[in-house]
Design an enzyme around this catalytic site. Structure first.
Site, PDB file in Angstrom:
ATOM      1  N   LYS A  79       0.837  -1.411  -0.052  1.00 13.83           N
ATOM      2  CA  LYS A  79      -0.017   0.027  -0.044  1.00 13.83           C
ATOM      3  C   LYS A  79       0.964   1.304  -0.020  1.00 13.83           C
ATOM      4  O   LYS A  79       0.859   2.048   0.890  1.00 13.83           O
ATOM      5  CB  LYS A  79      -0.938  -0.058   1.089  1.00 13.83           C
ATOM      6  CG  LYS A  79      -1.722  -1.294   1.413  1.00 13.83           C
ATOM      7  CD  LYS A  79      -3.149  -0.831   0.880  1.00 13.83           C
ATOM      8  CE  LYS A  79      -4.049  -2.210   0.620  1.00 13.83           C
ATOM      9  NZ  LYS A  79      -3.720  -3.279   1.565  1.00 13.83           N
ATOM     10  N   ILE A  83       6.008  10.297  -1.041  1.00  9.05           N
ATOM     11  CA  ILE A  83       6.461  10.986  -1.981  1.00  9.05           C
ATOM     12  C   ILE A  83       7.048  10.139  -3.110  1.00  9.05           C
ATOM     13  O   ILE A  83       7.577   8.809  -2.854  1.00  9.05           O
ATOM     14  CB  ILE A  83       7.628  12.240  -1.498  1.00  9.05           C
ATOM     15  CG1 ILE A  83       8.888  11.252  -0.970  1.00  9.05           C
ATOM     16  CG2 ILE A  83       6.553  12.791  -0.485  1.00  9.05           C
ATOM     17  CD1 ILE A  83       9.929  12.346  -0.617  1.00  9.05           C
TER      18      ILE A  83
HETATM   19  O1  3DU Z   1     -10.356 -10.234   4.331  1.00  9.12           O
HETATM   20  P1  3DU Z   1      -9.237 -11.257   3.854  1.00  9.12           P
HETATM   21  O2  3DU Z   1      -8.511 -11.997   5.092  1.00  9.12           O
HETATM   22  O3  3DU Z   1      -9.729 -12.111   2.882  1.00  9.12           O
HETATM   23  O4  3DU Z   1      -7.996 -10.254   3.329  1.00  9.12           O
HETATM   24  C1  3DU Z   1      -7.940  -9.613   2.405  1.00  9.12           C
HETATM   25  C2  3DU Z   1      -6.480  -9.019   1.946  1.00  9.12           C
HETATM   26  O5  3DU Z   1      -6.724  -7.985   0.910  1.00  9.12           O
HETATM   27  C3  3DU Z   1      -5.889  -8.320   3.082  1.00  9.12           C
HETATM   28  O6  3DU Z   1      -4.400  -8.658   2.844  1.00  9.12           O
HETATM   29  C4  3DU Z   1      -5.974  -6.843   3.164  1.00  9.12           C
HETATM   30  O7  3DU Z   1      -5.090  -6.001   3.605  1.00  9.12           O
HETATM   31  C5  3DU Z   1      -6.167  -6.857   1.398  1.00  9.12           C
HETATM   32  N1  3DU Z   1      -6.808  -5.431   0.954  1.00  9.12           N
HETATM   33  C6  3DU Z   1      -8.225  -5.405   1.473  1.00  9.12           C
HETATM   34  O8  3DU Z   1      -8.823  -6.394   2.081  1.00  9.12           O
HETATM   35  C7  3DU Z   1      -9.040  -4.440   0.839  1.00  9.12           C
HETATM   36  C8  3DU Z   1      -8.606  -3.154   0.053  1.00  9.12           C
HETATM   37  O9  3DU Z   1      -9.181  -2.485  -0.396  1.00  9.12           O
HETATM   38  C9  3DU Z   1      -7.257  -3.590  -0.508  1.00  9.12           C
HETATM   39  C10 3DU Z   1      -6.338  -4.781   0.151  1.00  9.12           C
END
Ligand code: 3DU
Length: 233
Positions: A79, A83
């Protein structure tokens, strides 16, 4: 050291994220490195990529990216949101460790996203649009279309869009055209894989529903089957 002693998911060179066979990506958010390796080994041939986020890297270091990358596509979900110079440094290290793709935020602006794309040197950059959790509607939702347009302008491989809100995946698809949409939020966050791909996602990202299951391989297979048998774009 290799996690399984063999190829556990398709090995891809750095470059366009095109070989989505299962349309499923594992979010390996474990903080026990051995357990993470075991889950990857169990589901490896049923997923297209392993997404690595801070929980695993903070305990396993970039060594875990190096290990997983020997066997296939690793997507570093750092994520990235800084900068341009700092973004560049982060992406360079991720790529040096073997990542084939990285995830960055769009809110720091176009120059910051472009810095990621340049530093990835042909590797894939995905830009977060609207986040999948309830709080994602507070701020990110208001700018999701802007982030999607920015991703296209900056030459990103695609975007991250919420499987928890298929209607938003559909709306964002109309902006990104043929670029990839990866959708987290399936399972633990309440989203359904078939709804996400039906709305236009190219692949879903699943963490807890798989790695917390008694039989992760079985759950991964069920999700991949659900995707395969659902109508998609
Ligand atoms: O909820 P889960 O355990 O299936 O994991 C979802 C993953 O995707 C986790 O690593 C989280 O940081 C990432 N993620 C989101 O869940 C939502 C987003 O908008 C972006 C990334």
């Amino acid at each position: 050291m290799s996690v399984g002693g063999g190829t556990f998911f398709p090995t891809l060179p750095l470059g366009p994220f095109v070989r989505l066979r299962h349309r499923l990506i594992l979010a390996a958010d474990l903080t026990d490195v051995d357990r993470a390796r075991a889950v990857v080994q169990a589901v490896g041939d049923r997923v297209d990529a392993i997404k690595v986020n801070w929980p695993l890297v903070l305990v396993g270091g970039l060594g875990i990216v190096r290990d997983l990358a020997k066997d296939g596509y690793v997507l570093c979900d750092f994520k990235i949101a800084d900068i341009p110079n700092t973004n560049r440094l982060i992406v360079e290290e991720a790529v040096r460790a073997g990542a084939s793709g990285v995830i960055c935020h769009g809110f720091p602006g176009e120059d910051s996203v472009r810095a990621c794309v340049d530093a990835a040197k042909g590797g894939d950059v995905f830009v977060v649009t609207e986040m999948s959790h309830p709080g994602g509607q507070e701020y990110t939702a208001k700018f999701a279309e802007d982030f999607a347009r920015l991703a296209v302008r900056a030459g990103a491989a695609g975007i991250i869009a919420p499987a928890t809100r298929p209607d938003r995946v559909k709306a964002l698809r109309s902006i990104v055209g043929a670029r990839l949409i990866l959708a987290p939020g399936v399972g633990a966050q309440g989203g359904k894989a078939s709804d996400a791909v039906g709305a236009g996602a190219d692949a879903v990202i699943v963490g807890r529903a798989i790695y917390e299951a008694k039989d992760p391989a079985k759950v991964a297979r069920e999700i991949a089957d659900e995707i395969r048998s659902s109508p998609s774009r």
